[in-house]
Design a protein around this motif. Structure first.
Motif, PDB file in Angstrom:
ATOM      1  N   VAL A 122      -0.094   8.813   0.058  1.00 40.68           N
ATOM      2  CA  VAL A 122      -0.153   7.776   1.089  1.00 40.68           C
ATOM      3  C   VAL A 122      -0.125   8.461   2.455  1.00 40.68           C
ATOM      4  CG1 VAL A 122       0.979   5.743   2.052  1.00 40.68           C
ATOM      5  CG2 VAL A 122       1.024   6.139  -0.433  1.00 40.68           C
ATOM      6  N   ILE A 123      -1.124   8.173   3.281  1.00 45.98           N
ATOM      7  CA  ILE A 123      -1.252   8.791   4.601  1.00 45.98           C
ATOM      8  C   ILE A 123      -1.113   7.689   5.647  1.00 45.98           C
ATOM      9  CG2 ILE A 123      -2.685  10.211   6.108  1.00 45.98           C
ATOM     10  CD1 ILE A 123      -3.711  10.019   2.515  1.00 45.98           C
ATOM     11  N   LYS A 124      -0.062   7.791   6.473  1.00 47.94           N
ATOM     12  CA  LYS A 124       0.243   6.760   7.473  1.00 47.94           C
ATOM     13  C   LYS A 124      -0.003   7.307   8.870  1.00 47.94           C
ATOM     14  CE  LYS A 124       4.031   3.782   9.091  1.00 47.94           C
ATOM     15  NZ  LYS A 124       5.450   3.410   8.852  1.00 47.94           N
ATOM     16  N   PHE A 125      -0.974   6.701   9.571  1.00 46.79           N
ATOM     17  CA  PHE A 125      -1.305   7.078  10.927  1.00 46.79           C
ATOM     18  C   PHE A 125      -0.602   6.133  11.909  1.00 46.79           C
ATOM     19  CE2 PHE A 125      -4.851   8.922   8.620  1.00 46.79           C
ATOM     20  CZ  PHE A 125      -5.134  10.105   9.310  1.00 46.79           C
ATOM     21  N   THR A 126       0.225   6.693  12.777  1.00 47.21           N
ATOM     22  CA  THR A 126       0.828   5.918  13.867  1.00 47.21           C
ATOM     23  C   THR A 126       0.265   6.342  15.227  1.00 47.21           C
ATOM     24  OG1 THR A 126       2.693   7.465  13.954  1.00 47.21           O
ATOM     25  CG2 THR A 126       2.946   5.478  12.596  1.00 47.21           C
ATOM     26  N   SER A 127      -0.609   7.322  15.195  1.00 41.22           N
ATOM     27  CA  SER A 127      -1.414   7.694  16.369  1.00 41.22           C
ATOM     28  C   SER A 127      -2.800   8.076  15.857  1.00 41.22           C
ATOM     29  CB  SER A 127      -0.775   8.849  17.147  1.00 41.22           C
ATOM     30  OG  SER A 127      -0.641   9.996  16.315  1.00 41.22           O
ATOM     31  N   ILE A 182       0.814  -1.213   0.000  1.00 39.83           N
ATOM     32  CA  ILE A 182       0.000   0.000   0.000  1.00 39.83           C
ATOM     33  C   ILE A 182       0.852   1.270   0.000  1.00 39.83           C
ATOM     34  CG2 ILE A 182      -0.248   0.083   2.523  1.00 39.83           C
ATOM     35  CD1 ILE A 182      -3.178   0.999   2.034  1.00 39.83           C
ATOM     36  N   THR A 183       2.055   1.214   0.547  1.00 42.85           N
ATOM     37  CA  THR A 183       2.919   2.393   0.571  1.00 42.85           C
ATOM     38  C   THR A 183       3.693   2.580  -0.727  1.00 42.85           C
ATOM     39  OG1 THR A 183       4.773   1.150   1.494  1.00 42.85           O
ATOM     40  CG2 THR A 183       3.238   2.179   3.062  1.00 42.85           C
ATOM     41  N   GLY A 184       3.646   1.586  -1.611  1.00 38.90           N
ATOM     42  CA  GLY A 184       4.455   1.598  -2.822  1.00 38.90           C
ATOM     43  C   GLY A 184       5.612   0.633  -2.750  1.00 38.90           C
ATOM     44  N   SER A 185       5.930   0.158  -1.551  1.00 37.62           N
ATOM     45  CA  SER A 185       6.954  -0.862  -1.335  1.00 37.62           C
ATOM     46  C   SER A 185       6.333  -2.013  -0.558  1.00 37.62           C
ATOM     47  CB  SER A 185       8.133  -0.299  -0.539  1.00 37.62           C
ATOM     48  OG  SER A 185       8.730   0.797  -1.213  1.00 37.62           O
ATOM     49  N   THR A 234      -6.078  16.853   7.633  1.00 41.42           N
ATOM     50  CA  THR A 234      -5.927  15.732   8.555  1.00 41.42           C
ATOM     51  C   THR A 234      -5.706  16.261   9.964  1.00 41.42           C
ATOM     52  OG1 THR A 234      -3.511  15.637   8.315  1.00 41.42           O
ATOM     53  CG2 THR A 234      -4.818  14.295   6.781  1.00 41.42           C
ATOM     54  N   SER A 235      -5.845  15.363  10.941  1.00 41.50           N
ATOM     55  CA  SER A 235      -5.412  15.634  12.308  1.00 41.50           C
ATOM     56  C   SER A 235      -4.669  14.406  12.811  1.00 41.50           C
ATOM     57  CB  SER A 235      -6.606  15.938  13.215  1.00 41.50           C
ATOM     58  OG  SER A 235      -7.404  14.782  13.413  1.00 41.50           O
ATOM     59  N   GLY A 236      -3.937  14.581  13.906  1.00 44.45           N
ATOM     60  CA  GLY A 236      -3.188  13.459  14.453  1.00 44.45           C
ATOM     61  C   GLY A 236      -1.789  13.319  13.912  1.00 44.45           C
ATOM     62  N   SER A 237      -1.360  14.242  13.067  1.00 44.06           N
ATOM     63  CA  SER A 237       0.012  14.281  12.540  1.00 44.06           C
ATOM     64  C   SER A 237       0.430  13.009  11.816  1.00 44.06           C
ATOM     65  CB  SER A 237       1.015  14.579  13.669  1.00 44.06           C
ATOM     66  OG  SER A 237       0.716  15.807  14.287  1.00 44.06           O
ATOM     67  N   PRO A 238      -0.371  12.536  10.852  1.00 44.35           N
ATOM     68  CA  PRO A 238       0.080  11.387  10.069  1.00 44.35           C
ATOM     69  C   PRO A 238       1.260  11.771   9.169  1.00 44.35           C
ATOM     70  CG  PRO A 238      -1.852  12.338   9.054  1.00 44.35           C
ATOM     71  CD  PRO A 238      -1.654  13.071  10.359  1.00 44.35           C
ATOM     72  N   THR A 239       1.982  10.763   8.746  1.00 42.06           N
ATOM     73  CA  THR A 239       3.046  10.955   7.764  1.00 42.06           C
ATOM     74  C   THR A 239       2.440  10.882   6.371  1.00 42.06           C
ATOM     75  OG1 THR A 239       4.679   9.960   9.234  1.00 42.06           O
ATOM     76  CG2 THR A 239       5.233  10.065   6.892  1.00 42.06           C
ATOM     77  N   VAL A 240       2.658  11.922   5.558  1.00 40.18           N
ATOM     78  CA  VAL A 240       2.077  11.991   4.223  1.00 40.18           C
ATOM     79  C   VAL A 240       3.204  11.943   3.188  1.00 40.18           C
ATOM     80  CG1 VAL A 240       0.631  13.319   2.642  1.00 40.18           C
ATOM     81  CG2 VAL A 240       0.144  13.354   5.097  1.00 40.18           C
ATOM     82  N   THR A 241       3.123  10.961   2.282  1.00 36.37           N
ATOM     83  CA  THR A 241       4.115  10.809   1.218  1.00 36.37           C
ATOM     84  C   THR A 241       3.381  10.613  -0.107  1.00 36.37           C
ATOM     85  OG1 THR A 241       4.226   8.405   1.594  1.00 36.37           O
ATOM     86  CG2 THR A 241       5.832   9.787   2.756  1.00 36.37           C
ATOM     87  N   THR A 242       4.124  10.631  -1.200  1.00 41.30           N
ATOM     88  CA  THR A 242       3.545  10.359  -2.512  1.00 41.30           C
ATOM     89  C   THR A 242       4.228   9.158  -3.143  1.00 41.30           C
ATOM     90  OG1 THR A 242       5.040  11.940  -3.570  1.00 41.30           O
ATOM     91  CG2 THR A 242       2.857  12.741  -2.916  1.00 41.30           C
ATOM     92  N   ASP A 243       3.468   8.462  -3.948  1.00 42.98           N
ATOM     93  CA  ASP A 243       3.970   7.329  -4.725  1.00 42.98           C
ATOM     94  C   ASP A 243       3.394   7.460  -6.127  1.00 42.98           C
ATOM     95  OD1 ASP A 243       5.088   4.809  -5.439  1.00 42.98           O
ATOM     96  OD2 ASP A 243       3.167   3.837  -5.005  1.00 42.98           O
ATOM     97  N   GLY A 244       4.163   8.095  -7.033  1.00 50.61           N
ATOM     98  CA  GLY A 244       3.633   8.392  -8.351  1.00 50.61           C
ATOM     99  C   GLY A 244       2.486   9.380  -8.258  1.00 50.61           C
ATOM    100  N   ARG A 304      -4.470   5.168   1.089  1.00 46.98           N
ATOM    101  CA  ARG A 304      -3.869   5.518  -0.205  1.00 46.98           C
ATOM    102  C   ARG A 304      -4.981   5.960  -1.151  1.00 46.98           C
ATOM    103  NH1 ARG A 304       0.799   3.539  -3.217  1.00 46.98           N
ATOM    104  NH2 ARG A 304       0.381   3.533  -5.464  1.00 46.98           N
ATOM    105  N   LEU A 305      -4.790   7.077  -1.829  1.00 47.86           N
ATOM    106  CA  LEU A 305      -5.786   7.572  -2.778  1.00 47.86           C
ATOM    107  C   LEU A 305      -5.095   8.425  -3.832  1.00 47.86           C
ATOM    108  CD1 LEU A 305      -7.833  10.555  -1.316  1.00 47.86           C
ATOM    109  CD2 LEU A 305      -5.640   9.808  -0.376  1.00 47.86           C
ATOM    110  N   PRO A 306      -5.754   8.665  -4.981  1.00 43.29           N
ATOM    111  CA  PRO A 306      -5.154   9.541  -5.992  1.00 43.29           C
ATOM    112  C   PRO A 306      -4.878  10.925  -5.413  1.00 43.29           C
ATOM    113  CG  PRO A 306      -6.980   8.312  -6.939  1.00 43.29           C
ATOM    114  CD  PRO A 306      -7.027   8.072  -5.454  1.00 43.29           C
ATOM    115  N   THR A 307      -3.710  11.457  -5.715  1.00 40.73           N
ATOM    116  CA  THR A 307      -3.348  12.777  -5.204  1.00 40.73           C
ATOM    117  C   THR A 307      -4.372  13.832  -5.604  1.00 40.73           C
ATOM    118  OG1 THR A 307      -1.003  12.206  -5.179  1.00 40.73           O
ATOM    119  CG2 THR A 307      -1.550  14.552  -5.230  1.00 40.73           C
ATOM    120  N   ALA A 308      -4.951  13.695  -6.783  1.00 40.66           N
ATOM    121  CA  ALA A 308      -5.952  14.666  -7.237  1.00 40.66           C
ATOM    122  C   ALA A 308      -7.177  14.697  -6.330  1.00 40.66           C
ATOM    123  CB  ALA A 308      -6.364  14.347  -8.668  1.00 40.66           C
TER     124      ALA A 308
END
Length: 332
Positions: free
Chosen positions: A321-326, A227-230, A307-317, A297-301
């Motif tokens: 990708v939004i990763k919640f650890t809290s 789901i993260t691209g890897s 968001t809230s909760g300070s997720p880590t936001v990255t792109t894959d193409g 994971r969703l299309p960037t468009a």
């Protein structure tokens, strides 16, 4: 009348969900500017992993903790403006006394337009060298491992691992969770008196093995996701413990902690992978369960950026990708 979507007939009025008829580009732009043109839904892929269970504690030959349950979905659609709430399950705390371990906590995704998705916390590892009760007390997303024995009076049920109980909330989801391993030799086991291991998202926890001498079980393997691209493995089970191999049962891939075997310490499940903790042997430290994670994971468009909760936001193409650890929220 011609115009505003009407070829011949009354004027059509667009809404945020529908615009029937034939529209000129000028009419479309005017409606979009007024915020009344249909907006396509956001299509999410989702992964949820619960907290892993801890190994059994502060006694001889305790079982490994089960991994947190794991859920995946590849195409869940939401209208714009829906708030999705995310809860991240904590790993089970390592017990400080001679008891069964502690279960992990659930991870949850909820919001309007979806069935609430609950990844179930991992089951605790059994106490060794003493009674832990029915194996159902070790149930979880993946079950915790059964206890080992070196002459103590233990009930037969204390040797058994718990069941993996993770279920899919509806047909959009795939569920992963497996049973904990058993102590196959029970009171007849000889040194090193190994215990069962915790189940993982991809495989059951290992039973004791070794033709009657009770070597500890290996933690059940985790389950891979891209789901993260890897490709990453999540939710491995905790290894069982024993009285003398020097290393205990290995943890399952995906964050499972290694059991203790005379080396002095059991290993914690990995945080944000939902791994089960390794089982304790005598005076070593019990492995705590690893906390869970939720990844979207969703299309960037289609990404709102809210968001809230300070997720880590990255792109894959072309995807975000939004990763919640809290725990936190996201607006679709």
């Amino acid at each position: 009348m011609v115009g505003n979507g009407g070829i011949i007939g009354p004027v059509n009025t667009p809404t945020t969900s529908a615009a029937s008829g034939v529209w000129s580009l000028k009419e479309v732009k005017r409606a979009q500017g007024g915020g009344i043109w249909p907006v396509p839904p956001s299509v999410f892929s989702m992964l949820a992993v619960a907290g892993g269970g801890s190994g059994g504690g502060q006694n001889y030959h305790a079982g490994g903790g089960g991994s947190g349950g794991m859920l995946t979905a590849t195409a869940i659609s939401f209208a714009p403006g829906v708030t999705l709430a995310v809860t991240i399950g904590a790993g089970g705390a390592a017990p400080s006394t001679s008891t069964q371990g502690n279960a992990g906590a659930n991870s949850v995704i909820s919001g309007t337009g979806m069935t609430t998705a609950t990844a179930t916390g991992g089951g605790p590892g059994a106490r060794g060298y003493g009674n832990s009760g029915a194996p159902s007390t070790r149930n979880g997303g993946s079950g915790g491992g059964g206890g080992g024995n070196s002459g103590a009076s233990m009930t037969a049920e204390s040797y058994l691992g718990g069941s993996g109980t993770q279920a899919a909330p509806d047909g959009n989801w795939t569920a992963y969770g497996n049973d904990g391993g058993d102590n196959l030799y029970g009171a007849a086991a000889t040194s090193p008196y190994g215990s069962g291991a915790g189940g993982g998202a991809g495989a059951a926890g290992g039973d004791t093995n070794g033709a009657g001498n009770g070597l500890p079980g290996a933690g059940g393997a985790g389950q891979a996701s891209t789901i993260t691209g890897s490709s990453v493995n999540y939710a491995g089970g905790g290894g069982g413990s024993d009285a003398g191999t020097g290393h205990g049962g290995v943890g399952g891939s995906g964050g499972g902690g290694q059991g203790e075997g005379g080396q002095g310490v059991a290993i914690n499940g990995t945080v944000n992978l939902g791994g089960g903790g390794g089982g304790n042997e005598r005076d070593g430290n019990t492995g705590a369960g690893g906390s869970g994670v939720v990844i979207l994971r969703l299309p960037t468009a289609s990404y709102s950026g809210t968001t809230s909760g300070s997720p880590t936001v990255t792109t894959d193409g072309s995807y975000t990708v939004i990763k919640f650890t809290s725990s936190g929220t996201i607006l679709t």
